[in-house]
Motif scaffolding. Structure first.
Motif, PDB file in Angstrom:
ATOM      1  N   LEU A  77      41.315  50.270  41.588  1.00 57.14           N
ATOM      2  CA  LEU A  77      41.149  48.905  41.086  1.00 57.14           C
ATOM      3  C   LEU A  77      41.828  47.868  41.970  1.00 57.14           C
ATOM      4  O   LEU A  77      41.318  46.758  42.130  1.00 57.14           O
ATOM      5  CB  LEU A  77      41.680  48.791  39.649  1.00 57.14           C
ATOM      6  CG  LEU A  77      40.919  49.578  38.582  1.00 57.14           C
ATOM      7  CD1 LEU A  77      41.539  49.344  37.210  1.00 57.14           C
ATOM      8  CD2 LEU A  77      39.445  49.190  38.570  1.00 57.14           C
ATOM      9  N   TYR A  78      42.969  48.208  42.521  1.00 57.15           N
ATOM     10  CA  TYR A  78      43.752  47.231  43.274  1.00 57.15           C
ATOM     11  C   TYR A  78      43.549  47.344  44.780  1.00 57.15           C
ATOM     12  O   TYR A  78      44.407  46.954  45.552  1.00 57.15           O
ATOM     13  CB  TYR A  78      45.241  47.382  42.944  1.00 57.15           C
ATOM     14  CG  TYR A  78      45.635  46.826  41.598  1.00 57.15           C
ATOM     15  CD1 TYR A  78      46.009  45.487  41.447  1.00 57.15           C
ATOM     16  CD2 TYR A  78      45.658  47.638  40.461  1.00 57.15           C
ATOM     17  CE1 TYR A  78      46.383  44.978  40.218  1.00 57.15           C
ATOM     18  CE2 TYR A  78      46.034  47.130  39.225  1.00 57.15           C
ATOM     19  CZ  TYR A  78      46.392  45.799  39.109  1.00 57.15           C
ATOM     20  OH  TYR A  78      46.770  45.294  37.885  1.00 57.15           O
TER      21      TYR A  78
ATOM     22  N   SER B  47      29.296  49.828  41.465  1.00 61.12           N
ATOM     23  CA  SER B  47      30.683  50.002  41.027  1.00 61.12           C
ATOM     24  C   SER B  47      31.549  50.398  42.216  1.00 61.12           C
ATOM     25  O   SER B  47      31.058  50.914  43.224  1.00 61.12           O
ATOM     26  CB  SER B  47      30.778  51.091  39.946  1.00 61.12           C
ATOM     27  OG  SER B  47      30.075  50.725  38.785  1.00 61.12           O
ATOM     28  N   ALA B  48      32.866  50.162  42.075  1.00 58.27           N
ATOM     29  CA  ALA B  48      33.861  50.538  43.079  1.00 58.27           C
ATOM     30  C   ALA B  48      33.437  50.034  44.457  1.00 58.27           C
ATOM     31  O   ALA B  48      33.051  48.874  44.594  1.00 58.27           O
ATOM     32  CB  ALA B  48      34.077  52.046  43.051  1.00 58.27           C
ATOM     33  N   PHE B  49      33.477  50.913  45.481  1.00 56.07           N
ATOM     34  CA  PHE B  49      33.183  50.456  46.836  1.00 56.07           C
ATOM     35  C   PHE B  49      31.711  50.174  47.061  1.00 56.07           C
ATOM     36  O   PHE B  49      31.332  49.648  48.114  1.00 56.07           O
ATOM     37  CB  PHE B  49      33.695  51.466  47.875  1.00 56.07           C
ATOM     38  CG  PHE B  49      33.379  52.892  47.559  1.00 56.07           C
ATOM     39  CD1 PHE B  49      32.154  53.443  47.858  1.00 56.07           C
ATOM     40  CD2 PHE B  49      34.335  53.701  46.951  1.00 56.07           C
ATOM     41  CE1 PHE B  49      31.866  54.761  47.567  1.00 56.07           C
ATOM     42  CE2 PHE B  49      34.069  55.020  46.660  1.00 56.07           C
ATOM     43  CZ  PHE B  49      32.831  55.556  46.966  1.00 56.07           C
TER      44      PHE B  49
ATOM     45  N   ASN C 132      34.712  41.450  48.721  1.00 55.69           N
ATOM     46  CA  ASN C 132      35.297  40.135  48.459  1.00 55.69           C
ATOM     47  C   ASN C 132      35.482  39.303  49.720  1.00 55.69           C
ATOM     48  O   ASN C 132      36.283  38.371  49.739  1.00 55.69           O
ATOM     49  CB  ASN C 132      36.635  40.279  47.711  1.00 55.69           C
ATOM     50  CG  ASN C 132      37.729  40.910  48.552  1.00 55.69           C
ATOM     51  OD1 ASN C 132      37.461  41.486  49.601  1.00 55.69           O
ATOM     52  ND2 ASN C 132      38.963  40.810  48.073  1.00 55.69           N
ATOM     53  N   VAL C 133      34.711  39.612  50.768  1.00 57.73           N
ATOM     54  CA  VAL C 133      34.799  38.835  52.005  1.00 57.73           C
ATOM     55  C   VAL C 133      33.407  38.710  52.615  1.00 57.73           C
ATOM     56  O   VAL C 133      32.602  39.650  52.568  1.00 57.73           O
ATOM     57  CB  VAL C 133      35.774  39.501  53.007  1.00 57.73           C
ATOM     58  CG1 VAL C 133      35.303  40.911  53.383  1.00 57.73           C
ATOM     59  CG2 VAL C 133      35.961  38.647  54.244  1.00 57.73           C
TER      60      VAL C 133
ATOM     61  N   THR D 139      32.083  40.437  42.098  1.00 56.95           N
ATOM     62  CA  THR D 139      32.566  41.219  43.229  1.00 56.95           C
ATOM     63  C   THR D 139      33.525  42.302  42.735  1.00 56.95           C
ATOM     64  O   THR D 139      33.645  42.545  41.532  1.00 56.95           O
ATOM     65  CB  THR D 139      33.234  40.272  44.248  1.00 56.95           C
ATOM     66  OG1 THR D 139      33.673  41.030  45.374  1.00 56.95           O
ATOM     67  CG2 THR D 139      34.416  39.543  43.644  1.00 56.95           C
ATOM     68  N   ILE D 140      34.193  42.970  43.648  1.00 51.74           N
ATOM     69  CA  ILE D 140      35.155  44.005  43.268  1.00 51.74           C
ATOM     70  C   ILE D 140      36.359  43.383  42.581  1.00 51.74           C
ATOM     71  O   ILE D 140      36.743  42.261  42.908  1.00 51.74           O
ATOM     72  CB  ILE D 140      35.607  44.826  44.495  1.00 51.74           C
ATOM     73  CG1 ILE D 140      36.142  43.894  45.603  1.00 51.74           C
ATOM     74  CG2 ILE D 140      34.491  45.701  45.005  1.00 51.74           C
ATOM     75  CD1 ILE D 140      36.741  44.617  46.787  1.00 51.74           C
ATOM     76  N   PRO D 141      36.966  44.046  41.590  1.00 50.11           N
ATOM     77  CA  PRO D 141      36.591  45.367  41.059  1.00 50.11           C
ATOM     78  C   PRO D 141      35.517  45.325  39.972  1.00 50.11           C
ATOM     79  O   PRO D 141      34.989  46.352  39.616  1.00 50.11           O
ATOM     80  CB  PRO D 141      37.907  45.894  40.493  1.00 50.11           C
ATOM     81  CG  PRO D 141      38.627  44.674  40.052  1.00 50.11           C
ATOM     82  CD  PRO D 141      38.284  43.613  41.062  1.00 50.11           C
TER      83      PRO D 141
END
Length: 584
Positions: free
Chosen positions: A172-173, A503-505, A510-511, A525-527
């Motif tokens: 998540l982080y 989901s996830a990757f 975020n860029v 975006t993530i997460p």
């Protein structure tokens, strides 16, 4: 009403960010955050804490986004999120800013956590029961309904807890900028299990632990809060059952608008300049060669219709990602162009009702869920092609599985004495053509008709035959409102659905891959979706800017790394801050 004519397109007032470095020439690097929902406010607060001069631009007259507030005749309604889960995520965010959830909020633990009504004949089955606020009582409940399920459910909840802790620690982080930090013993030892949890849908996974349809529905419904269906959501998300069946559900007194107020106050205390009534019309860039560009700021229109240019070193969009990419950037600079969205599954939209009701409603708990018996049909109408569904086109379920929140059960301040405040959410297809809502029945005909059906269903299933006649305040929201007011892609209420490939990757990063200095935050975006996820998205934005590829939360409190000369310090090792032309 005073009318005005918008200025000509070329009537642009250039405006530097106060105390900004780089392009704006001041002592500190500057950042612009687009969108004043929880993700935008949290991003702005953390960026300011990290050393940036931050300006936040919000299109609406108030901040909050989906987590807004509407008041009428003594009733105060939260307009969106209503479940306070993952309390440690909220507390960690507050602690990054030098405070705590206990200092900022008055939290009440709900007991029971929520009530469920099931479609069916009361003489043939249990048509309602309460989910407790603790593990032992919930295991006893499952055992009483399906003998022998108690030990299996204990294993289910053990798995949910383990998966949740692993997600917080490793998935998540993280920005997923590098996968090297994921190559750890605890991840590698769980690889076969994690692979199965990603590939097996939640409904099928839950069916291996309980056979009773009602219990399977209790375990599967959290998929809706992830903008998906239990037939589409990876079983990785069975971790949600740890949150509501073991961790418990909380409520912040004053409602979720109080959460927004505290974060906005903290952002201002960090020096963030929050400007409402400011609609961003484009992200300004300069060419950087090889088909790439550098973010230089934004152009926005204020409440008076005057267009401004605002320069910055970093631009963060916490607005809907589809809107950001396809409306604020030219096609050549879009990381996620329309063809990406054509292959992306939108989460459901919603029919929302805000109802002020005269008299008490003891039949409803603070949170109450209403489940239809045939979920293949219910979810198949919202997500055509779902496993087990014969539907090929979207349609509105009737009856529908729906959710009711009665905050007046816990918070006396949200309704006049002797009345109740209820919020109703009916998941429906993400389709703005279904219409917009209105006050006192003034919405589009189809939306108001669906609202009448929902009120009738709640009254019939919960044994409140006079519910409709006791309503004194009524407002509806439909998919067209989400599209118009929040620039929500397809009018979705939540964002892209949490399926395996979203989901996830696999979810949008975020860029920007084409515009240096442009970053993203929020549920698109993530997460992912939900207030805790939006807070985490703000934190991993900071990690992305720092080049931090670690997988865990940042140390508390957040220590500034951005210095007046535009450099960043990480644990005593100086390195250059992410320049606007930096390539990734």
């Amino acid at each position: 009403m005073t009318s005005f004519s918008p200025p000509p397109v070329d009537a642009v007032a250039p405006e530097p960010v106060p105390a900004a470095g780089g392009a704006a020439g001041g002592p500190r690097p500057s950042a612009i955050v687009i969108g004043g929902g929880i993700a935008g406010l949290a991003s702005a607060a953390l960026l300011a804490r990290d050393g940036y001069a931050v300006t936040l631009l919000e299109r609406q007259d108030t901040v909050g986004g989906r987590a807004g507030v509407w008041e009428r005749d003594g009733f105060r309604f939260d307009t969106g999120p209503s479940w306070y889960l993952m309390p440690e995520v909220f507390d960690h965010f507050y602690r990054l800013l030098g405070t705590s959830a206990a200092e900022q909020l008055d939290l009440t633990r709900l007991a029971p956590g929520y009530r469920v009504y099931f479609e069916g004949d009361p003489s043939e089955q249990t048509t309602t029961f309460d989910i407790a606020d603790n593990r032992d009582d919930n295991l006893a409940l499952f055992e009483s309904i399906e003998p022998g399920s108690g030990p299996r459910m204990a294993r289910y909840l053990d798995s949910a807890r383990d998966t949740y802790e692993m997600a917080k620690k490793r998935f998540l982080y993280t920005t997923f900028e590098s996968f090297t930090p994921l190559v750890k013993r605890d991840v590698l030892s769980r690889t076969p299990r994690l692979a199965r949890l990603l590939l097996e849908p939640l409904d099928r996974f839950a069916a291996r632990f309980v056979t009773d349809n009602r219990l399977r529905q209790v375990l599967g419904y959290p998929a809706v809060f992830l903008g998906s269906s239990p037939f589409l959501t990876p079983s990785m998300y069975h971790l949600m059952s740890h949150l509501d069946m073991e961790d418990g559900v909380l409520y912040p007194q004053g409602g979720f608008t109080r959460v927004i107020e505290t974060i906005a106050d903290l952002a201002r205390a960090e020096g963030v300049d929050i400007r409402t009534g400011s609609s961003v019309t484009s992200i300004r860039t300069e060419p950087a060669g090889s088909g790439r560009a550098v973010a230089r700021g934004v152009e926005y229109r204020d409440a008076a219709g005057v267009t401004h240019e605002l320069a910055a070193d970093v631009v963060v969009s916490a607005a809907d990602l589809h809107h950001t990419e396809t409306s604020l950037l030219p096609y050549s600079l879009q990381t996620y162009p329309q063809k990406y969205w054509d292959d992306t599954l939108a989460g459901p939209s919603a029919l929302l009702l805000y109802l002020g009701v005269e008299g008490g409603l003891p039949e409803l708990e603070h949170h109450t869920l209403f489940f239809t018996s045939d979920w293949h049909d219910n979810f198949g109408r919202i997500f055509p092609g779902t496993r087990g569904s014969a539907h090929t086109e979207t349609s509105v379920p009737n009856p529908a599985s729906l959710y009711v929140c009665r905050p007046s059960a816990t918070d006396a301040g949200v309704a006049p004495e002797g009345s109740e405040n209820i919020f109703v959410l009916v998941p429906i297809p993400a389709d703005p053509d279904l219409g917009a809502g209105g006050v006192d029945g003034a919405g589009d005909e189809r939306i108001e008709r669906l609202a009448d059906l929902a009120i009738e269903q709640i009254g019939a299933w919960a044994g409140i035959p006079d519910l409709a006649s006791r309503i004194t305040v009524r407002r509806t929201i439909g998919p067209a409102d989400f599209a118009r007011d929040l620039n929500a892609w397809k009018g979705t209420a939540l964002g892209p659905a949490h399926t395996l490939r979203q989901s996830a990757f696999f979810r949008a990063g975020n860029v920007s891959k084409k515009v240096a200095g442009l970053y993203y935050a929020g549920g698109s975006t993530i997460p992912g979706i939900g207030l805790p996820m939006c807070l985490i998205s703000a934190e991993i934005l900071v990690k992305r800017l720092r080049g931090d590829v670690s997988t865990g939360p940042l140390p508390e409190p957040l220590t500034a790394t951005v210095q007046s000369n535009g450099s960043a310090s990480t644990g005593g090792t100086a390195r250059r801050a992410p320049a606007r032309s930096r390539r990734r």
